[in-house]
Motif scaffolding. Structure first.
Motif, PDB file in Angstrom:
ATOM      1  N   GLU A 155       9.648   6.411  91.693  1.00 39.53           N
ATOM      2  CA  GLU A 155       9.181   5.449  90.019  1.00 39.53           C
ATOM      3  C   GLU A 155       9.165   6.373  88.849  1.00 39.53           C
ATOM      4  OE1 GLU A 155       5.029   6.952  91.335  1.00 39.53           O
ATOM      5  OE2 GLU A 155       5.233   6.170  93.590  1.00 39.53           O
ATOM      6  N   THR A 156       9.660   5.291  88.106  1.00 35.26           N
ATOM      7  CA  THR A 156      10.167   5.613  87.155  1.00 35.26           C
ATOM      8  C   THR A 156       8.676   5.711  85.790  1.00 35.26           C
ATOM      9  OG1 THR A 156      10.588   4.094  86.033  1.00 35.26           O
ATOM     10  CG2 THR A 156      12.763   5.413  87.732  1.00 35.26           C
ATOM     11  N   SER A 157       8.968   5.514  84.413  1.00 38.71           N
ATOM     12  CA  SER A 157       7.662   5.718  83.972  1.00 38.71           C
ATOM     13  C   SER A 157       7.129   4.768  83.453  1.00 38.71           C
ATOM     14  CB  SER A 157       7.894   6.986  82.626  1.00 38.71           C
ATOM     15  OG  SER A 157       7.678   6.554  81.344  1.00 38.71           O
ATOM     16  N   ALA A 191       7.641   1.833  74.780  1.00 40.77           N
ATOM     17  CA  ALA A 191       7.322  -0.271  75.234  1.00 40.77           C
ATOM     18  C   ALA A 191       6.910  -0.072  76.646  1.00 40.77           C
ATOM     19  CB  ALA A 191       8.479  -0.909  74.814  1.00 40.77           C
ATOM     20  N   LEU A 192       5.938  -0.344  77.493  1.00 40.45           N
ATOM     21  CA  LEU A 192       5.887  -0.937  78.265  1.00 40.45           C
ATOM     22  C   LEU A 192       7.000  -1.280  79.569  1.00 40.45           C
ATOM     23  CD1 LEU A 192       1.940  -1.858  78.376  1.00 40.45           C
ATOM     24  CD2 LEU A 192       3.122   0.488  79.791  1.00 40.45           C
ATOM     25  N   ARG A 193       7.541  -0.758  80.435  1.00 43.78           N
ATOM     26  CA  ARG A 193       8.433  -1.360  80.974  1.00 43.78           C
ATOM     27  C   ARG A 193       8.101  -2.712  81.466  1.00 43.78           C
ATOM     28  NH1 ARG A 193       7.709   1.890  86.285  1.00 43.78           N
ATOM     29  NH2 ARG A 193       5.910   0.406  87.456  1.00 43.78           N
ATOM     30  N   TYR A 194       9.218  -3.788  80.967  1.00 42.61           N
ATOM     31  CA  TYR A 194       9.249  -5.520  81.312  1.00 42.61           C
ATOM     32  C   TYR A 194      10.318  -6.151  82.502  1.00 42.61           C
ATOM     33  CZ  TYR A 194      13.572  -5.596  79.496  1.00 42.61           C
ATOM     34  OH  TYR A 194      15.236  -5.373  78.824  1.00 42.61           O
ATOM     35  N   ASP A 195      10.564  -4.628  83.001  1.00 42.54           N
ATOM     36  CA  ASP A 195      11.025  -4.968  84.544  1.00 42.54           C
ATOM     37  C   ASP A 195      11.328  -3.419  84.737  1.00 42.54           C
ATOM     38  OD1 ASP A 195      14.077  -4.018  83.697  1.00 42.54           O
ATOM     39  OD2 ASP A 195      14.529  -5.721  83.926  1.00 42.54           O
ATOM     40  N   PRO A 205      14.385   1.193  83.351  1.00 42.65           N
ATOM     41  CA  PRO A 205      14.496   1.741  83.814  1.00 42.65           C
ATOM     42  C   PRO A 205      15.704   2.688  84.942  1.00 42.65           C
ATOM     43  CG  PRO A 205      12.487   1.211  83.669  1.00 42.65           C
ATOM     44  CD  PRO A 205      13.555  -0.095  83.086  1.00 42.65           C
ATOM     45  N   LEU A 206      15.811   2.276  85.664  1.00 44.82           N
ATOM     46  CA  LEU A 206      16.532   2.277  86.737  1.00 44.82           C
ATOM     47  C   LEU A 206      18.298   2.529  85.875  1.00 44.82           C
ATOM     48  CD1 LEU A 206      17.664   3.158  89.455  1.00 44.82           C
ATOM     49  CD2 LEU A 206      18.852   0.618  89.407  1.00 44.82           C
ATOM     50  N   ALA A 207      18.548   1.781  84.395  1.00 45.85           N
ATOM     51  CA  ALA A 207      19.667   2.147  83.983  1.00 45.85           C
ATOM     52  C   ALA A 207      19.492   3.390  83.222  1.00 45.85           C
ATOM     53  CB  ALA A 207      20.249   0.778  83.777  1.00 45.85           C
ATOM     54  N   ARG A 208      18.703   3.209  82.807  1.00 48.77           N
ATOM     55  CA  ARG A 208      18.428   5.038  81.990  1.00 48.77           C
ATOM     56  C   ARG A 208      17.880   6.265  83.115  1.00 48.77           C
ATOM     57  NH1 ARG A 208      14.753   7.844  82.862  1.00 48.77           N
ATOM     58  NH2 ARG A 208      12.948   6.715  82.754  1.00 48.77           N
ATOM     59  N   PHE A 209      17.206   6.810  83.749  1.00 45.57           N
ATOM     60  CA  PHE A 209      17.576   6.969  85.024  1.00 45.57           C
ATOM     61  C   PHE A 209      19.035   7.448  85.737  1.00 45.57           C
ATOM     62  CE2 PHE A 209      17.020   8.686  88.950  1.00 45.57           C
ATOM     63  CZ  PHE A 209      15.925   9.670  89.258  1.00 45.57           C
ATOM     64  N   ARG A 222      18.304   3.018  95.599  1.00 50.32           N
ATOM     65  CA  ARG A 222      16.723   3.352  95.351  1.00 50.32           C
ATOM     66  C   ARG A 222      16.132   1.770  95.435  1.00 50.32           C
ATOM     67  NH1 ARG A 222      15.997  -0.415  92.550  1.00 50.32           N
ATOM     68  NH2 ARG A 222      14.964  -0.159  90.195  1.00 50.32           N
ATOM     69  N   TYR A 223      14.967   2.212  95.730  1.00 50.62           N
ATOM     70  CA  TYR A 223      14.166   0.992  95.762  1.00 50.62           C
ATOM     71  C   TYR A 223      13.412   0.785  94.891  1.00 50.62           C
ATOM     72  CZ  TYR A 223      11.063   2.951  99.392  1.00 50.62           C
ATOM     73  OH  TYR A 223      10.355   4.004 100.280  1.00 50.62           O
ATOM     74  N   ALA A 224      12.338   0.629  93.499  1.00 54.12           N
ATOM     75  CA  ALA A 224      11.190   0.534  93.713  1.00 54.12           C
ATOM     76  C   ALA A 224      10.117  -0.159  93.623  1.00 54.12           C
ATOM     77  CB  ALA A 224      11.274   1.146  91.925  1.00 54.12           C
ATOM     78  N   MET A 225       9.047  -0.134  93.591  1.00 59.09           N
ATOM     79  CA  MET A 225       8.079  -1.081  93.353  1.00 59.09           C
ATOM     80  C   MET A 225       6.691  -0.880  92.896  1.00 59.09           C
ATOM     81  SD  MET A 225       7.350  -1.165  97.512  1.00 59.09           S
ATOM     82  CE  MET A 225       8.582  -1.647  98.718  1.00 59.09           C
ATOM     83  N   GLY A 226       6.240  -1.839  91.115  1.00 58.03           N
ATOM     84  CA  GLY A 226       5.056  -0.950  90.476  1.00 58.03           C
ATOM     85  C   GLY A 226       5.068  -2.760  89.584  1.00 58.03           C
TER      86      GLY A 226
END
Length: 493
Positions: A50-52, A92-96, A100-104, A118-122
């Motif tokens: 889970e990213t910001s 900004a609010l994330r648009y996908d 954020p994964l690339a930054r992380f 990794r998998y992410a849902m949100g």
């Protein structure tokens, strides 16, 4: 209040345009579907992340289509620059979930295993014009592998996607995962001798193949065509000779993967990058076969041209092939519910070094709509057992009943409204979708019994049965207080 002080108007109780609320049943259905998908992802060794919800505009970058400014198409704001406080940077609010994964991955590259799965849902947010079925906030469900250059990672993603669709109830024959490669298209453009300043226009016309067909694309690549309204659409200006390998590429889909790959080799001519792309597709096809994924589940298909300006290698798309009725009663194919591919340049923005990555994104709301269309979701959910209140002074005992039911794993609640009108309590239970109501007044308490009212059976008897049948099959049973849990279990069946 001063005479000149105006009364503030009441705020409107309405959802902002382009957004919507999710009721309990909607949330339950979505969570159930996501849980089934998550189990498949974890079976393949992927970990949750889970990213910001908020990223810097600089970190998000310019990846939305047709965007001229970094903060266009996203919900962005500038922090106030104050001494010792805000930096004045744009957020900004994330648009996908990929940016954020690339930054992380760049930020924690020394701590993460390589490759990192990794998998992410949100939810994600797009500051775009809303329309029917198009919202500014929606859910995504992603799975990505960062740090693996082998196309085995791409094959695994495709196999996992097929497994995930089946896990939520989409049957074989009702979906297909289609796979292509950006390198093959690059080779075709090279064989067609397309100039660099024409490449973007050519890609745009190729993307219309599903809508306008072979002849339509040929016209758009060469001299132009008229659309359905009669308006003239200018062509790219290629010659018939230049357009030939592009059309050969678009129409190279054959009866099986082996024949399709042969057609692609012919379409790319002597292009080295094109040959590399075809070889990668051949490897993916072989690995999918080894994984037990037959061609009726995943197939090489050159017509997949999604996101070709973003992806650097294999691209894939999951399409649902069954038909539904649209708003006008016409049959149409449901269409795409997921897409992805290899994006080896995204993490490089932060590190300056090539970091291979590949992944898939499922459109959660769209897949859930597909399940509802197939009758696999959207059924009425069962509410909790409602313990009614006949005597305010015995609230502790009613709470004890609910606690016993919960301890037995039965969803339960005590009515907390005004208990004066018992009919209102049953109306409340009906609104909650309660299957059972528990009733204990002073007489029942003195005899240490409870009334267990089967609300589902009661509603059916009231609607269908005659008076004699109603008398022969009552929906309300009196049992000892000690047998409360056992009787509720029996009624729930």
């Amino acid at each position: 209040m001063a005479k000149d002080q105006k009364k503030q108007p009441r705020p409107k109780a309405e959802t902002p345009r382009g957004f919507h609320d999710y009721l309990g049943a909607d949330v339950t259905e979505r969570n159930t579907m996501l849980w089934e998908i998550a189990k498949i992802y974890e079976l393949h060794g992927f970990d949750p992340l889970e990213t910001s919800a908020v990223e810097t505009v600089e970190a998000l970058g310019k990846f939305l289509p047709d965007v001229d400014r970094p903060n266009a198409g996203v919900f962005a704001w500038q922090e106030e620059a104050v001494p010792g406080g805000g930096s004045g940077e744009w957020l900004a609010l994330r648009y996908d979930l990929t940016a954020p994964l690339a930054r992380f991955a760049a930020q924690f590259r020394n701590d993460l295993p390589t490759p990192y799965r990794r998998y992410a849902m949100g939810p994600v947010w797009r500051n775009e014009k809303p329309g029917p079925g198009r919202f500014r906030q929606f859910y995504q469900c992603d799975a990505d592998t960062v740090g693996a250059a082998s196309v085995a990672a791409d094959a695994e993603i495709c196999a996992m996607l097929a497994d995930a669709l089946e896990a939520v109830g989409i049957q074989r024959g009702d979906y297909i995962v289609r796979i292509n490669n950006r390198k093959v298209l690059n080779g075709v453009l090279e064989a067609a001798q397309v100039h660099s300043d024409q490449a973007e226009d050519v890609l745009r016309q190729i993307d219309k193949f599903d809508k306008v067909g072979r002849d339509g694309v040929l016209a758009l690549l060469t001299t132009g065509r008229k659309d359905d309204s009669g308006a003239e659409i200018a062509g790219v200006g290629l010659t018939q000779t230049q357009a030939a390998p592009i059309l050969a590429f678009l129409t190279s889909k054959a009866q099986d993967n082996a024949a399709t790959l042969d057609n692609l080799r012919a379409a790319i001519g002597g292009s080295t990058i094109g040959a590399e792309g075809v070889d990668e597709l051949a490897q993916i096809a072989a690995m999918l076969a080894a994984l037990g994924v037959a061609e009726d589940r995943a197939v090489i298909d050159p017509s997949v041209v999604r996101g070709l300006g973003y992806y650097t290698g294999p691209v894939f798309e999951a399409e649902l092939t069954f038909e539904i009725l649209d708003d006008k009663g016409r049959k149409r194919q449901f269409g795409s519910v997921a897409g992805g591919g290899r994006y080896d340049g995204l993490v490089e923005r932060f590190t300056g070094q090539k970091v291979p990555a590949t992944g898939i994104s499922i459109g959660v709301d769209r897949l859930l709509a597909a399940l509802r269309a197939k009758g696999l979701a959207g059924a009425e959910t069962q509410g909790p057992v409602v313990v009614t209140v006949m005597d305010r002074g015995r609230m502790a005992e009613y709470q004890a009943m609910a606690a016993e039911l919960r301890k037995a794993g039965i969803r339960s609640e005590v009515y907390l409204g005004n208990p004066k009108n018992f009919g209102n309590q049953l109306k409340y239970a009906d609104k909650r979708g309660a299957p059972v109501a528990i009733i204990q007044g002073g007489d029942e308490a003195a005899r240490d019994v409870v009334q267990v009212k089967d609300l589902v059976l009661g509603a059916r008897i009231a609607a269908e049965a005659s008076h004699e049948e109603w008398k022969a099959q009552p929906a309300q049973t009196e049992v000892s207080r000690a047998d409360l849990v056992a009787e509720v279990r029996r009624v729930l069946g």
